[in-house]
Scaffold this motif. Structure first.
Motif, PDB file in Angstrom:
ATOM      1  N   PRO A 245       0.797  -1.225   0.000  1.00 50.84           N
ATOM      2  CA  PRO A 245       0.000   0.000   0.000  1.00 50.84           C
ATOM      3  C   PRO A 245       0.836   1.286   0.000  1.00 50.84           C
ATOM      4  N   ASP A 246       2.131   1.181  -0.078  1.00 51.49           N
ATOM      5  CA  ASP A 246       2.976   2.365  -0.050  1.00 51.49           C
ATOM      6  C   ASP A 246       2.685   3.271  -1.257  1.00 51.49           C
ATOM      7  N   PRO A 247       2.320   4.544  -1.042  1.00 52.03           N
ATOM      8  CA  PRO A 247       1.915   5.422  -2.157  1.00 52.03           C
ATOM      9  C   PRO A 247       2.977   5.557  -3.229  1.00 52.03           C
ATOM     10  N   MET A 248       4.236   5.656  -2.827  1.00 52.41           N
ATOM     11  CA  MET A 248       5.280   5.821  -3.841  1.00 52.41           C
ATOM     12  C   MET A 248       5.379   4.591  -4.735  1.00 52.41           C
ATOM     13  N   PHE A 249       5.169   3.427  -4.094  1.00 55.94           N
ATOM     14  CA  PHE A 249       5.217   2.188  -4.867  1.00 55.94           C
ATOM     15  C   PHE A 249       4.014   2.090  -5.805  1.00 55.94           C
ATOM     16  N   LEU A 250       2.843   2.436  -5.253  1.00 60.55           N
ATOM     17  CA  LEU A 250       1.620   2.351  -6.059  1.00 60.55           C
ATOM     18  C   LEU A 250       1.695   3.261  -7.272  1.00 60.55           C
ATOM     19  N   GLN A 251       2.319   4.416  -7.070  1.00 55.62           N
ATOM     20  CA  GLN A 251       2.442   5.373  -8.158  1.00 55.62           C
ATOM     21  C   GLN A 251       3.114   4.740  -9.371  1.00 55.62           C
ATOM     22  N   LYS A 252       4.114   3.906  -9.092  1.00 55.13           N
ATOM     23  CA  LYS A 252       4.877   3.303 -10.178  1.00 55.13           C
ATOM     24  C   LYS A 252       4.040   2.314 -10.980  1.00 55.13           C
ATOM     25  N   ILE A 253       3.181   1.566 -10.285  1.00 54.27           N
ATOM     26  CA  ILE A 253       2.463   0.512 -10.998  1.00 54.27           C
ATOM     27  C   ILE A 253       1.015   0.879 -11.305  1.00 54.27           C
ATOM     28  N   ALA A 254       0.628   2.116 -10.971  1.00 53.06           N
ATOM     29  CA  ALA A 254      -0.782   2.505 -11.128  1.00 53.06           C
ATOM     30  C   ALA A 254      -1.271   2.326 -12.557  1.00 53.06           C
ATOM     31  N   SER A 255      -0.480   2.780 -13.533  1.00 51.07           N
ATOM     32  CA  SER A 255      -0.947   2.735 -14.917  1.00 51.07           C
ATOM     33  C   SER A 255      -1.223   1.292 -15.342  1.00 51.07           C
ATOM     34  N   GLY A 256      -0.301   0.415 -14.970  1.00 50.52           N
ATOM     35  CA  GLY A 256      -0.478  -0.987 -15.337  1.00 50.52           C
ATOM     36  C   GLY A 256      -1.699  -1.594 -14.690  1.00 50.52           C
ATOM     37  N   ILE A 257      -1.892  -1.308 -13.398  1.00 59.57           N
ATOM     38  CA  ILE A 257      -3.028  -1.895 -12.685  1.00 59.57           C
ATOM     39  C   ILE A 257      -4.338  -1.431 -13.299  1.00 59.57           C
ATOM     40  N   ILE A 258      -4.444  -0.127 -13.523  1.00 65.11           N
ATOM     41  CA  ILE A 258      -5.702   0.397 -14.054  1.00 65.11           C
ATOM     42  C   ILE A 258      -5.984  -0.197 -15.428  1.00 65.11           C
ATOM     43  N   TRP A 259      -4.934  -0.282 -16.246  1.00 66.37           N
ATOM     44  CA  TRP A 259      -5.158  -0.792 -17.594  1.00 66.37           C
ATOM     45  C   TRP A 259      -5.513  -2.274 -17.592  1.00 66.37           C
TER      46      TRP A 259
END
Lengths: 243, 252
Positions: A64-78
């Motif tokens: 749940p770390d925000p900095m980590f999520l930021q990196k993979i957000a695009s992939g997850i959403i897509w």
């Protein structure tokens, strides 16, 4: 149809009978599909709810770390948008196939490819568009950088119709099979890969403030390509499935 | 029955005769075993030459020798897909049943070649790249190719009506053929976008003749293996799909 006798498939006869123009037929089809979708409002929400749940699994499962999520957000959403589109695809022709509407559509004198295009368009309106609207919210939850929202919006707007069109081929091929859920996924998922690659890569480029127009051009090219060829493939596949 | 008709002067009639299931069956029955013998000879020569006679690589030592399986398998995996799609297209356009049958018989073979290429590739990757799997562009597109084969096989087996199954799978093969270059290039682009230059391919020098000859023999061996197995599979498929016809009943 008043006549009880089967009339010969004579060209003049058909021309006399078809009083509807193509545009009015399209409009009627569009209105009918939208009405049906609206009457099943709960069903309409299913892809969106799936989208939300699928995305929220990732922070729980990975980090749940925000900095980590930021990196993979695009992939997850897509990826979640792709899965959601795919699950929603099953409804594209299923009910029309079961109640015989599809056969009637094939029998009209209007070009079937155009009618199919209208059907896919309505389907995208009720399944793809809600995803595009929900996506920014999920971006917020995954701490997506501000610069990425525009790319997310455009890439999803170009990518989801492409997926609906390509997926339509898979649906048309499997519509005659009773339990086609996983089969449809098998058939369609490899074909989605290019869209996924360029969709995520556009959002990723935008989130580190790199130019992302190249990826969007490619997505656009894929959309136009599938717009021109997919209806033909869907029509052929439907003819085979109805047989 | 009347396939023995004299055909003089017309160069394309030989092709049409292959559209007849019975003729194809007889042809495969006749040439399959001969092709099998050639396959065996080619495999034995190619493997002996490649594994024993050919010199070791100056960089990779003996581990490079898996190339004699890996490269032909990878090449066959793509070649088979093209054959499958062309055969399916022939079946769809000219309504030739044989086209569909050849396509359906090719699919598991192609999947096997792809699987073989992936496995040998990852085994080769361990000593040279230090890892079994990297998301290299070629590996990834080969993996996607495997998925395409799986989709085709699944669809071809899922539809009960034989004719619809053939046609539906044929459409899917054609769609896949159109998509294959798009997938290939998007994967390649994705890879270069992501990580710049990867660990890929230690600057491979153009191959030495002493290694090239056994490699070419292995190519031929794989091709003949494909033909042999295809003939066998087509015969099984023909007997299954044509079981209600007279010639199959006479055969069994």
């Amino acid at each position: 149809m008043k006549s009880t006798r089967p009339m010969p498939a004579d060209k003049t006869y058909i021309q006399q009978r078809t009083t509807t123009t193509l545009s009015s037929a399209l409009w009627a089809l569009l209105k009918r599909d939208l009405t049906i979708a609206y009457r099943h409002f709960g069903e309409l929400m299913h892809p969106v709810i799936f989208f939300l749940i699928a995305v929220s699994l990732f922070p729980l499962a990975i980090n749940p770390d925000p900095m980590f999520l930021q990196k993979i957000a695009s992939g997850i959403i897509w990826v979640a948008a792709l899965l959601s589109t795919m699950l929603a695809l099953d409804n594209l022709f299923r009910s029309d196939y079961e109640d015989g509407t599809l056969e009637q559509l094939m029998l009209t004198s209007h070009p079937i490819t155009v009618l199919i295009l209208a059907k896919v368009a309505t389907h995208w309106l009720v399944t793809g568009l809600p995803l595009i609207i929900t996506a920014p919210l999920l971006g917020l939850m995954l701490n997506l950088p501000d610069s990425a929202y525009l790319a997310l919006f455009i890439s999803l707007s170009l990518g989801t119709p492409t997926m609906s069109l390509i997926g339509g081929i898979g649906v048309a091929l499997t519509v005659g099979i009773r339990r086609s859920g996983i089969l449809l996924t098998l058939v369609v998922m490899p074909l989605f890969i290019p869209v996924l690659i360029f969709g995520t890569s556009a959002v990723e480029a935008a989130s580190v403030q790199l130019p992302f127009s190249g990826q969007l051009y490619l997505l656009c090219a894929m959309l136009i390509f599938s717009l021109s060829l997919a209806p033909l493939a869907i029509a052929t596949s439907l003819r085979i499935s109805l047989n | 029955m009347s396939s023995q008709k004299k055909t003089t002067g017309r160069s394309w009639t030989w092709f049409h005769r292959f559209g007849s299931p019975e003729y194809f069956y007889r042809f495969a029955e006749r040439w399959g075993p001969r092709s099998a013998v050639v396959t065996l000879l080619l495999f034995l020569t190619g493997l002996y030459w490649g594994l024993v006679i050919a010199p070791p690589d100056y960089q990779m030592g003996n581990s490079y020798r898996i190339i004699f399986i890996h490269v032909p398998a990878a090449w066959m995996s793509m070649f088979t897909y093209v054959i499958m799609a062309v055969a399916a297209g022939t079946g769809l356009i000219w309504r030739m049943k044989m086209g569909h049958i050849v396509a359906k018989a090719s699919a598991p073979l192609g999947a096997a070649f792809t699987f073989c290429a992936l496995v040998t590739g990852s085994l080769w990757g361990k000593p040279t790249w230090g890892t079994y799997w990297v998301w290299d562009a070629r590996l990834t597109s080969e993996l996607v190719l495997l998925f395409l084969y799986f989709g085709y096989i699944a669809l071809a087996n899922a539809i009960e009506d034989q004719k619809s199954a053939n046609q539906a799978a044929g459409v899917l093969a054609l769609v896949g053929l159109i998509n294959l270059p798009i997938i290939h290039y998007s994967v390649e682009w994705w890879n270069t976008l992501h990580q710049g230059s990867t660990v890929s391919k230690l600057g491979r020098p153009s191959i030495d003749t002493r290694m090239l000859i056994p490699l070419l023999i292995m190519f031929a061996a794989f091709n003949f293996y494909y033909v042999t197995t295809l003939f066998n599979r087509v015969r099984c498929e023909l007997v299954d799909q044509e079981r209600r016809t007279k010639w199959v009943k006479e055969l069994i």
